[in-house]
Design a protein around this motif. Structure first.
Motif, PDB file in Angstrom:
ATOM      1  N   PHE A 174       0.833  -1.204   0.000  1.00 28.40           N
ATOM      2  CA  PHE A 174       0.000   0.000   0.000  1.00 28.40           C
ATOM      3  C   PHE A 174       0.871   1.258   0.000  1.00 28.40           C
ATOM      4  N   HIS A 175       2.003   1.199   0.668  1.00 25.97           N
ATOM      5  CA  HIS A 175       2.972   2.295   0.616  1.00 25.97           C
ATOM      6  C   HIS A 175       3.409   2.538  -0.830  1.00 25.97           C
ATOM      7  N   ASP A 176       3.711   1.457  -1.545  1.00 23.06           N
ATOM      8  CA  ASP A 176       4.107   1.588  -2.943  1.00 23.06           C
ATOM      9  C   ASP A 176       2.976   2.180  -3.779  1.00 23.06           C
ATOM     10  N   TYR A 177       1.760   1.781  -3.448  1.00 25.70           N
ATOM     11  CA  TYR A 177       0.604   2.308  -4.169  1.00 25.70           C
ATOM     12  C   TYR A 177       0.485   3.821  -3.950  1.00 25.70           C
ATOM     13  N   CYS A 178       0.726   4.273  -2.732  1.00 29.58           N
ATOM     14  CA  CYS A 178       0.683   5.698  -2.435  1.00 29.58           C
ATOM     15  C   CYS A 178       1.773   6.457  -3.195  1.00 29.58           C
ATOM     16  N   VAL A 179       2.940   5.824  -3.349  1.00 23.12           N
ATOM     17  CA  VAL A 179       4.004   6.444  -4.141  1.00 23.12           C
ATOM     18  C   VAL A 179       3.531   6.636  -5.579  1.00 23.12           C
ATOM     19  N   ALA A 180       2.912   5.592  -6.160  1.00 19.07           N
ATOM     20  CA  ALA A 180       2.423   5.676  -7.529  1.00 19.07           C
ATOM     21  C   ALA A 180       1.335   6.739  -7.655  1.00 19.07           C
ATOM     22  N   LEU A 181       0.448   6.813  -6.663  1.00 15.57           N
ATOM     23  CA  LEU A 181      -0.593   7.836  -6.689  1.00 15.57           C
ATOM     24  C   LEU A 181       0.011   9.233  -6.629  1.00 15.57           C
ATOM     25  N   GLY A 182       1.008   9.407  -5.776  1.00 15.70           N
ATOM     26  CA  GLY A 182       1.658  10.708  -5.645  1.00 15.70           C
ATOM     27  C   GLY A 182       2.307  11.151  -6.943  1.00 15.70           C
ATOM     28  N   ARG A 183       2.922  10.221  -7.661  1.00 18.89           N
ATOM     29  CA  ARG A 183       3.569  10.563  -8.927  1.00 18.89           C
ATOM     30  C   ARG A 183       2.540  10.928  -9.990  1.00 18.89           C
ATOM     31  N   ALA A 184       1.391  10.260  -9.966  1.00 12.60           N
ATOM     32  CA  ALA A 184       0.341  10.587 -10.924  1.00 12.60           C
ATOM     33  C   ALA A 184      -0.333  11.913 -10.589  1.00 12.60           C
ATOM     34  N   LEU A 185      -0.405  12.208  -9.296  1.00 12.32           N
ATOM     35  CA  LEU A 185      -1.109  13.405  -8.844  1.00 12.32           C
ATOM     36  C   LEU A 185      -0.280  14.674  -9.000  1.00 12.32           C
ATOM     37  N   ALA A 186       1.044  14.564  -8.881  1.00 11.34           N
ATOM     38  CA  ALA A 186       1.916  15.741  -8.858  1.00 11.34           C
ATOM     39  C   ALA A 186       1.729  16.661 -10.062  1.00 11.34           C
ATOM     40  N   PRO A 187       1.762  16.156 -11.297  1.00 12.34           N
ATOM     41  CA  PRO A 187       1.605  17.087 -12.435  1.00 12.34           C
ATOM     42  C   PRO A 187       0.228  17.739 -12.498  1.00 12.34           C
ATOM     43  N   ILE A 188      -0.810  17.043 -12.013  1.00 13.34           N
ATOM     44  CA  ILE A 188      -2.161  17.627 -12.005  1.00 13.34           C
ATOM     45  C   ILE A 188      -2.217  18.787 -11.018  1.00 13.34           C
ATOM     46  N   ALA A 189      -1.634  18.584  -9.830  1.00 14.35           N
ATOM     47  CA  ALA A 189      -1.631  19.642  -8.818  1.00 14.35           C
ATOM     48  C   ALA A 189      -0.815  20.843  -9.284  1.00 14.35           C
ATOM     49  N   ARG A 190       0.334  20.592  -9.918  1.00 14.49           N
ATOM     50  CA  ARG A 190       1.165  21.702 -10.390  1.00 14.49           C
ATOM     51  C   ARG A 190       0.464  22.483 -11.496  1.00 14.49           C
ATOM     52  N   GLN A 191      -0.216  21.775 -12.389  1.00 16.35           N
ATOM     53  CA  GLN A 191      -0.888  22.449 -13.492  1.00 16.35           C
ATOM     54  C   GLN A 191      -2.039  23.326 -12.993  1.00 16.35           C
ATOM     55  N   ARG A 192      -2.800  22.827 -12.036  1.00 16.91           N
ATOM     56  CA  ARG A 192      -3.947  23.590 -11.518  1.00 16.91           C
ATOM     57  C   ARG A 192      -3.527  24.629 -10.493  1.00 16.91           C
ATOM     58  N   ALA A 193      -2.373  24.437  -9.850  1.00 22.07           N
ATOM     59  CA  ALA A 193      -1.844  25.382  -8.859  1.00 22.07           C
ATOM     60  C   ALA A 193      -2.845  25.666  -7.755  1.00 22.07           C
ATOM     61  N   VAL A 194      -3.472  24.604  -7.238  1.00 20.18           N
ATOM     62  CA  VAL A 194      -4.427  24.732  -6.142  1.00 20.18           C
ATOM     63  C   VAL A 194      -3.990  23.803  -5.010  1.00 20.18           C
ATOM     64  N   PRO A 195      -4.406  24.074  -3.777  1.00 21.16           N
ATOM     65  CA  PRO A 195      -4.014  23.220  -2.660  1.00 21.16           C
ATOM     66  C   PRO A 195      -4.609  21.814  -2.761  1.00 21.16           C
ATOM     67  N   LEU A 196      -3.947  20.884  -2.096  1.00 16.66           N
ATOM     68  CA  LEU A 196      -4.347  19.475  -2.097  1.00 16.66           C
ATOM     69  C   LEU A 196      -4.633  19.029  -0.674  1.00 16.66           C
TER      70      LEU A 196
END
Length: 376
Positions: A201-223
């Motif tokens: 599950f830790h590994d799954y969270c790492v994968a989620l974080g990598r997928a989420l990072a560019p979306i958060a940066r593009q929208r420039a909104v808090p998470l």
């Protein structure tokens, strides 16, 4: 006359309103909930219009000009929405050239103000609690990402990562190599020791974080992350927080709460979050403390803002400082502007900051009513 009706106002709307001048009427109407004992908005609006009429008369405006200015507001009294129940507040801005009507997703007290500029401070003060944000619903059964605005939420795809931990855990070795390889060539989820569920599950969270990072940066909104205590703890260990991290909510997405309920739980975290721009402004204030660029005396702030010399303006929410704006700023009034010795100087500075592309922050970096940083 230009008439606009919009949902929660944005920085672009503030800037547009700040450019207006002349006699300006600002009306705020709080929500009306059926059975709560509050009066319908139409009834309260009628009373506020009378307050505005009296204020205009005291400032020397004739009856014909007053009727022309307040006529569009009086036409709203027949709007069915103002007589029925509504959970939103309303902000109405009216001058001789335009009228703007906004829906506000917070409770705003009733008020009517007449001045040479619109009253924008209530919008700026409430902006942190109404800002858009991303909400990750973290669960071992199913993970979802929501883009939340002031009124609603919508789902956002997380590309390249399974939507559930079960799917992720069932991937074969080649799939792990594909999803777990970072640009630097490192992999996760491959060592024999990682056969335990918690580690996967830790590994799954790492994968989620990598997928989420560019979306958060593009929208420039808090998470904000919503999940059980164990799931949130695992997420924090797998994904170090960055400047878009606004915190977490310990609430299971599988417990029957709606998306709106979960978003409501997340909003206090979002309201307390400081954007990278505000963090920089506060840091700059600390570095320049004691220098001539930092202003704390209100008259000096008013004069500098009117000349467009301020880069940042901080004010304490709910604060008001009355004064003669035109005398303090030495600015010559334009035709139709109201000369008053009791203008709200905090609002006047905020409007001038928006007119000159400055930054306004509804919080002070120290125990004072207001502070400002000059551009030079």
């Amino acid at each position: 006359m230009i008439t606009t009706e919009k949902t929660c106002p944005t920085l672009a709307d503030w800037t547009l309103l700040a450019q207006e001048n002349g006699i300006s009427v600002s009306v705020f109407l709080g929500p009306h909930k059926a059975g709560s004992g509050t009066r319908p908005a139409a009834v309260r609006l009628r009373s506020l219009i009378q307050d505005a009429r009296a204020a205009l008369a005291s400032k020397g405006m004739g009856e014909a000009d007053t009727a022309a200015l307040l006529g569009p507001l009086e036409q709203l009294l027949g709007d069915p929405e103002l007589s029925a129940g509504h959970h939103e507040s309303f902000a109405i801005f009216r001058n001789a050239r335009s009228m703007h009507w906004f829906r506000l997703p917070w409770d705003e007290p009733d008020s009517a103000t007449v001045d040479s500029r619109f009253r924008l401070v209530p919008l700026i003060e409430a902006a942190p609690a109404a800002r858009a944000f991303l909400l990750l619903l973290l669960s071992r059964k199913r993970v979802r990402l929501l883009a939340c605005g002031p009124h609603d939420c919508e789902s956002v795809d997380l590309p390249g990562v399974p939507a559930s931990f079960e799917e992720f855990n069932a991937l074969n070795l080649s799939d792990y190599k594909l999803i777990g390889r970072s640009p630097g060539g490192n992999t996760f989820g491959l060592s024999p020791e990682r056969d335990k569920v918690d580690r996967h599950f830790h590994d799954y969270c790492v994968a989620l974080g990598r997928a989420l990072a560019p979306i958060a940066r593009q929208r420039a909104v808090p998470l904000v992350i919503a999940g059980t205590a164990d799931e949130v703890t695992t997420w924090r260990g797998a994904n170090p927080p960055d400047n878009l991290w606004a915190g977490e909510v310990e609430a299971s997405p599988d417990a029957g709460l709606s998306d709106r309920d979960l978003a409501a739980l997340a909003r206090p975290r979002v309201a307390a979050w400081r954007s990278p721009e505000e963090t920089y402004a506060r840091s700059l204030h600390r570095r320049l403390a004691g220098s001539p660029r930092v202003l704390r005396e209100m008259n000096a702030i008013v004069a500098a803002a009117a000349e467009g010399r301020l880069e940042h303006f901080f004010f304490a929410p709910g604060s008001r400082v009355d004064g003669d704006y035109f005398r303090i700023s030495s600015r010559i009034p334009l035709a139709g502007e109201i000369i008053s010795r009791s203008s709200d100087l905090v609002n006047a500075v905020a409007v001038d900051m928006l007119r000159h592309s400055g930054h306004v922050w509804p919080a002070v970096p120290e125990d004072c009513v207001a502070a400002a940083i000059a551009r030079y």
